[in-house]
Design a protein around this motif. Structure first.
Motif, PDB file in Angstrom:
ATOM      1  N   SER A 126      -6.329  10.618   1.094  1.00 42.58           N
ATOM      2  CA  SER A 126      -6.381   9.268   0.525  1.00 42.58           C
ATOM      3  C   SER A 126      -5.483   8.293   1.279  1.00 42.58           C
ATOM      4  N   VAL A 127      -5.006   8.716   2.442  1.00 43.00           N
ATOM      5  CA  VAL A 127      -4.183   7.819   3.253  1.00 43.00           C
ATOM      6  C   VAL A 127      -5.043   7.278   4.391  1.00 43.00           C
ATOM      7  N   SER A 128      -4.981   5.987   4.590  1.00 40.62           N
ATOM      8  CA  SER A 128      -5.749   5.386   5.682  1.00 40.62           C
ATOM      9  C   SER A 128      -5.343   6.020   7.011  1.00 40.62           C
ATOM     10  N   PRO A 129      -6.308   6.307   7.870  1.00 38.99           N
ATOM     11  CA  PRO A 129      -5.975   6.933   9.162  1.00 38.99           C
ATOM     12  C   PRO A 129      -4.918   6.132   9.931  1.00 38.99           C
ATOM     13  N   VAL A 131      -2.508   4.320   8.726  1.00 39.69           N
ATOM     14  CA  VAL A 131      -1.203   4.588   8.126  1.00 39.69           C
ATOM     15  C   VAL A 131      -0.722   5.979   8.532  1.00 39.69           C
ATOM     16  N   LEU A 134       0.804   5.459  11.726  1.00 36.99           N
ATOM     17  CA  LEU A 134       2.003   4.632  11.599  1.00 36.99           C
ATOM     18  C   LEU A 134       3.233   5.447  11.204  1.00 36.99           C
ATOM     19  N   ILE A 135       3.049   6.411  10.274  1.00 35.56           N
ATOM     20  CA  ILE A 135       4.211   7.164   9.790  1.00 35.56           C
ATOM     21  C   ILE A 135       4.917   7.882  10.937  1.00 35.56           C
ATOM     22  N   LEU A 138       6.918   5.327  12.977  1.00 30.09           N
ATOM     23  CA  LEU A 138       8.176   4.980  12.314  1.00 30.09           C
ATOM     24  C   LEU A 138       9.250   6.026  12.581  1.00 30.09           C
TER      25      LEU A 138
ATOM     26  N   LEU C  20       4.946  15.019   3.617  1.00 28.05           N
ATOM     27  CA  LEU C  20       5.796  14.302   2.661  1.00 28.05           C
ATOM     28  C   LEU C  20       6.902  13.507   3.341  1.00 28.05           C
ATOM     29  N   LEU C  23       5.562  10.489   5.204  1.00 28.30           N
ATOM     30  CA  LEU C  23       5.104   9.477   4.263  1.00 28.30           C
ATOM     31  C   LEU C  23       6.288   8.783   3.596  1.00 28.30           C
ATOM     32  N   ALA C  24       7.294   9.593   3.267  1.00 23.27           N
ATOM     33  CA  ALA C  24       8.479   9.026   2.624  1.00 23.27           C
ATOM     34  C   ALA C  24       9.104   7.984   3.544  1.00 23.27           C
ATOM     35  N   VAL C  26       7.751   5.759   5.309  1.00 21.93           N
ATOM     36  CA  VAL C  26       7.172   4.436   5.093  1.00 21.93           C
ATOM     37  C   VAL C  26       7.882   3.738   3.943  1.00 21.93           C
ATOM     38  N   LEU C 194     -13.922   7.632  -5.065  1.00 22.01           N
ATOM     39  CA  LEU C 194     -13.726   8.313  -3.780  1.00 22.01           C
ATOM     40  C   LEU C 194     -14.260   7.467  -2.635  1.00 22.01           C
ATOM     41  N   GLY C 201      -9.336   2.337   3.482  1.00 23.04           N
ATOM     42  CA  GLY C 201      -8.522   2.720   4.624  1.00 23.04           C
ATOM     43  C   GLY C 201      -9.294   2.849   5.913  1.00 23.04           C
ATOM     44  N   ALA C 240       1.336  -1.320   5.214  1.00 22.53           N
ATOM     45  CA  ALA C 240       1.042   0.091   4.980  1.00 22.53           C
ATOM     46  C   ALA C 240       1.510   0.518   3.597  1.00 22.53           C
ATOM     47  N   MET C 243      -0.850  -0.632   0.960  1.00 19.02           N
ATOM     48  CA  MET C 243      -2.081   0.179   0.974  1.00 19.02           C
ATOM     49  C   MET C 243      -1.844   1.568   0.404  1.00 19.02           C
ATOM     50  N   LEU C 244      -0.681   2.148   0.725  1.00 20.56           N
ATOM     51  CA  LEU C 244      -0.373   3.489   0.225  1.00 20.56           C
ATOM     52  C   LEU C 244      -0.281   3.489  -1.292  1.00 20.56           C
ATOM     53  N   SER C 247      -3.629   3.239  -2.771  1.00 23.27           N
ATOM     54  CA  SER C 247      -4.468   4.443  -2.689  1.00 23.27           C
ATOM     55  C   SER C 247      -3.918   5.576  -3.551  1.00 23.27           C
ATOM     56  N   PHE C 248      -2.603   5.633  -3.761  1.00 23.26           N
ATOM     57  CA  PHE C 248      -2.077   6.640  -4.688  1.00 23.26           C
ATOM     58  C   PHE C 248      -2.538   6.345  -6.106  1.00 23.26           C
ATOM     59  N   LEU C 251      -5.916   7.604  -6.340  1.00 24.92           N
ATOM     60  CA  LEU C 251      -5.915   9.064  -6.423  1.00 24.92           C
ATOM     61  C   LEU C 251      -5.670   9.500  -7.864  1.00 24.92           C
ATOM     62  N   ASN C 255      -8.204  11.607 -10.265  1.00 21.18           N
ATOM     63  CA  ASN C 255      -7.850  12.838 -10.965  1.00 21.18           C
ATOM     64  C   ASN C 255      -8.151  12.729 -12.456  1.00 21.18           C
TER      65      ASN C 255
END
Lengths: 301, 377, 269
Positions: A126-129, A131, A134-135, A138, C20, C23-24, C26, C194, C201, C240, C243-244, C247-248, C251, C255
């Motif tokens: 569910s994360v844009s490609p 992004v 990007l991670i 960073l 993780l 992602l963290a 960001v 979905l 994204g 970003a 957007m994250l 999208s969470f 998600l 669920n």
């Protein structure tokens, strides 16, 4: 009791087939409705899904078969093909090992926060490609956390192969675990427990009992994982730096050629990726038809 | 509403599901369609409902031919084996569905629909549960919701497919009694399908025994049990011993038996099969027509004693069943030779398989005549 | 069962390492900008219009997919026709076809002189290099989500429910709208979510056909890349992060929908 054998007393043969739903006028639509809905769906599928595929091959061969092969065997194209293969040869096994281990941990044991763990594994879907790319920028970029240390030790991640591998691994992270978890959940632990009670150790149980049970599901997951790994564009685009011959994967090469208005060459390389997609679909369908009951019930990526 | 079924044929591919069915049902009757799986009983029920279409034949509701009528216009209340309740609707909405989907000019007001549905839920003793969803109910309760939903459209006939099949034994018994009461109260013509002969015999006014797409016998519960028209009916309605025998000079003999056990009722001379239930065998007093058996084993299960024995002359192995306090029981010791008499039995000509070729088409409502013909072979 | 500690440990370690922690990063970076900093970036006209296009076009594409996906699923489950098995396999084509390939192919088809575009242009419909092109590409990549979510639920729907509705007097249309559709609604919404999440994204298939005009046909993921190329890491991170978070949220909704879907189509009643 000694009954006279009288075959006519036995149950009649089962119905030779389940009566088709179409034969049952009660729960289907009028014929003209069926025909027009089917026609609408087919036109939509053919026009919308298949036309782009056909267009790829037609455009690729627009300047003749010679130009087509020239575009593929050209140095930069070959380098891109090699890089794409290398990246997926690293990323797929990494996720394969992870998928099997994670599925084992999740399905053969019970623990708290299991559902949360499954959701976290699904996260990259569910994360844009972009992004996803990007991670890593960073972290490893010039302004990133690890950036200064990296440049000091002349270790390049960004705009180099390791970055591409990382980004690809991220976007294809859930594929194999996602395929195995429902499958192994459905299979339960009876087989493994039986093997343990017969004296097998953990490794033996895995190699001789679990693995044979999940092999088709595993292959299915690898297939999808590989298709995505080779075709990934957005994430790789962010971390690659687009250096021709060095950090250009096939999809990036397609983009560069396209932006240079070298359309037929772009479509020629794209046609290779399209063939990969067709091969994947073919094998996937084959697995579903042959071993459908040994694959997970949920099939969605 | 009385119902006439005339010469219904229905095939699935090359498989004949119904092969010439005729049946008359009186208004207000409670009828059981009884038969093993594949006998065509459910197909017959679905054909009456309009969920299946016969290849040939007529189905008359009160004299009106309904075969061309789609199920929507037939006004039949159909209760499905697994109830088929709408999960996304409350129970009240389920019951009200049939009224709500009526064309606007026939539809009662919203208030009337709700009132009617609530009344029906009271009738099936589910008042107070209107707002529940089907998944929140027990199996027996779902069954009653399905019934109320079917009654809401004021059906011309109520059709139930294996109404108690999915319930456990205790609930089944209660619901059976309750359904009988409900039927007597509402008076709907009711047809239900079952493979359980006990259920059919307990609940129905008349039982229709089916086999391989045909009706074997139609009759009151006593009639089909006491006077089965065919070996199939006899066999299907309970445990069966088959003794080979023959008809000679107007007498019936068990094979090898020295004296006749009964007079014939017009049987042709020749080999026969004598069908007798394990509970209809007794030790014979001296001078009564009998045949000898050697007792092989005796076993008590709860209140019943079961005894296995072999006929001395013919070698046929038979089963005897007695209440455990019966005065015959002490004599039935393994190894003993005892004379048996038949307190009740049926005789069928041997070598005539119960096939559709051999059996004449069933003439409904003529069981006595039919039985004569069937027995005559 | 053996190997619990080892396998769970590895699972969590690898999950943290690849997913993780990066992602963290960001969120740590975004937190450094502060709410004002993020707001400043997001409220700039270019970023705002890019986010609006990404989410708006994704919503429209998902709606189109809900309609056509339902149609396709219905036809494939309920009707029989020649070549059904083969065509069923091609529904997954957008999953398997690399997005860049889909992007250039769609552009070739729908540009002014393309196979399809040449017929649309005289009608005044410009697809390529307009927001319409963005919607088109997003519809293409999102279709399988709806079909593959609805298809199994439709397959398992009990025929008896429809027969019951018919016997109670419902017309076919009433049966479909009041009995079948409510039964598959949770699956349809899941497929919608979905498809929407994927479209928001999406990058590869969109950028070729979008034309990428700032304020007009520029999508949010592209803006992230542009900001990176300008070494505006803060700006890229802010977009970003938005957007994250969205999208969470999606998600989470997916669920919940799937849980609802299970309870509705699960236990027989």
């Amino acid at each position: 009791m000694n009954r006279p054998v009288d075959h006519t007393l036995q149950d009649p043969p089962k119905l030779p087939f389940e009566p088709l739903i179409q034969k049952n006028a009660v729960i289907t639509e009028a014929r003209w409705v069926r025909v027009s809905l089917t026609a609408a769906a087919l036109i939509f599928l053919l026009g919308f899904l298949l036309m782009p595929l056909i267009a790829v091959f037609v455009e690729a061969l627009r300047n003749g078969i010679g130009a087509y092969f020239e575009a593929i065997v050209e140095d930069d194209a070959m380098a891109a093909i090699r890089l794409t293969l290398t990246v997926s040869l690293i990323a797929v096994p990494l996720n394969l090992v992870f998928g099997v281990i994670a599925a084992w941990a999740i399905t053969k044991h019970s623990f708290r926060f299991k559902q949360l763990l499954i959701t976290l594994i699904d996260l990259p879907f569910s994360v844009s490609p972009v992004v996803s790319g990007l991670i890593y920028v960073l972290i490893f970029g010039a302004q990133g956390w690890a950036g200064p240390w990296m440049s000091e030790h002349e270790f390049k991640v960004l705009f180099a192969v390791p970055g591409i591998v990382l980004a690809t691994t991220f976007v294809t992270f859930p594929f194999i675990a996602r395929e195995l978890i429902p499958l192994m959940q459905a299979q339960g632990t009876d087989d493994e427990q039986a093997a343990l009670s017969l004296g097998a150790n953990g490794w033996q149980v895995f190699w001789r009992v679990t693995l044979p049970n999940i092999r088709w599901g595993l292959l299915y997951g690898v297939l999808l994982c590989n298709a995505r790994a080779m075709g990934e564009f957005g994430a790789v685009s962010v971390v690659s730096g687009h250096i021709r011959g060095l950090t250009n994967t096939m999809p990036l090469h397609v983009e560069i050629l396209y932006n240079e208005y070298n359309f037929s060459a772009a479509f020629a390389v794209a046609s290779l990726l399209a063939m990969l997609a067709l091969l994947t679909l073919g094998l996937k369908s084959l697995l579903e038809w042959r071993h459908g009951n040994e694959l997970a019930a949920t099939r969605r990526h | 509403m009385d119902i006439q079924i005339r010469n219904i044929h229905k095939g699935f591919g090359s498989f004949p599901a119904l092969a010439g069915v005729d049946l008359d049902i009186a208004s207000g009757e409670l009828i059981a369609l009884l038969g093993p799986s594949g006998s065509g009983k459910t197909t017959l029920l679905r054909t009456i409902a309009g969920l299946e279409f016969p290849d040939t034949g007529q189905i008359l509701f009160g004299g009106e031919d309904t075969v061309a009528l789609p199920v929507q216009q037939r006004r039949v209340g159909f209760v499905f084996q697994h109830y088929a309740l709408f999960r996304h609707m409350t129970i009240l909405e389920n019951v009200a569905f049939g009224l709500r989907v009526r064309p606007r000019h026939e539809r009662p007001s919203d208030k009337d629909i709700k009132r009617k549905a609530a009344e029906l839920l009271d009738l099936v003793q589910l008042g107070g549960l209107e707002a529940r969803y089907p998944t929140q109910l027990s199996g027996g309760q779902r069954q009653r919701v399905a019934l109320a939903r079917a009654l809401a459209i004021e059906p011309r006939v109520l059709l139930l497919d294996e109404p108690f099949g999915a319930l456990d034994a205790k609930v089944r018994k209660d619901l059976r009694r309750w359904l009988r009461e409900l039927h007597d109260k509402t008076g709907y013509t009711t047809i239900f399908v079952t493979h359980d002969q006990e259920e059919a015999l307990e609940l129905a006014d008349r039982v229709v025994v089916m086999s391989r797409g045909r009706i074997e016998q139609v009759g009151s519960t006593d009639e089909v049990y006491e006077n089965p028209a065919t070996p199939f009916v006899f066999d299907f309605l309970g445990n069966t011993n088959i003794l080979p025998g023959e008809v000679r000079e107007h007498h019936i003999y068990v094979n090898g038996g020295p004296q006749p056990i009964a007079d014939t009722a017009g049987h042709e001379p020749g080999p026969i099969d004598i069908y007798v239930r394990p509970i209809d065998l007794r030790i014979a007093d001296a001078g009564v027509p009998s045949f000898d058996v050697d007792v092989l084993s005796t076993q008590r299960t709860g209140p019943v004693v079961r005894c296995e024995a072999r006929a001395v002359t013919s070698g046929a192995v038979i089963e005897i069943e007695l209440p455990h306090l019966h005065h015959d029981v002490p004599a039935l010791k393994a190894g003993a030779r005892v004379p048996l008499r038949l307190s009740n039995f049926s005789v069928f000509a041997r070598g005539k398989p119960i096939s559709r070729q051999a059996l004449p088409d069933v003439v409904a409502n003529a069981p006595a005549e039919y039985r004569e013909r069937a027995r005559a072979g | 069962m053996p190997g619990f500690g080892l396998t769970l440990g590895y699972t969590i370690f690898y999950l943290c390492l690849i997913v993780l922690i990066p992602l963290a990063g960001v969120f740590v970076k975004a937190a450094g900008l502060g709410f004002d900093g993020i707001w400043q970036v997001v409220s700039s006209p270019r970023v705002y219009s890019a986010l609006r296009l990404s989410f708006g076009a994704a919503a429209i594409a998902a709606t189109i997919n809900a309609v056509f996906g339902l149609l396709v699923a219905w036809v494939f489950v309920r009707y029989d026709f020649f070549g059904k098995k083969l065509l069923d396999a091609t529904i997954d084509l957008p999953f398997a076809l690399p997005t860049a390939v889909a992007g250039i192919a769609l552009t070739a088809l729908y540009s002014g002189n393309g196979w399809i575009g040449q017929f649309l242009e005289p009608l005044g419909i410009k697809v390529a290099f307009t927001p319409l092109g963005v919607i088109l590409a997003m519809t293409f990549i999102g279709l399988p989500f709806v079909v593959r979510t609805v298809q199994p639920v439709l397959e398992e729907a009990e025929k008896e429910l429809e027969e019951a509705a018919a016997s109670l007097g419902a017309t076919r249309w009433q049966t479909i709208t009041q009995v079948i559709l409510p039964t598959i609604l949770p699956a349809l919404l899941t497929g919608y979510a979905l498809s929407f999440a994927r479209a928001v994204g999406e990058y590869g298939s969109v950028i070729f056909i979008a034309g990428n005009l700032p304020l007009k046909s520029e999508i949010a993921p592209l803006l992230i890349i542009i900001k990176l190329e300008e070494f505006d890491y803060a700006g890229a991170t802010a977009v970003a992060a938005i957007m994250l978070v969205l999208s969470f949220l999606l998600l989470l909704i997916i669920n919940l929908l799937q849980g609802w879907s299970r309870t509705r189509s699960g236990a027989r009643a």
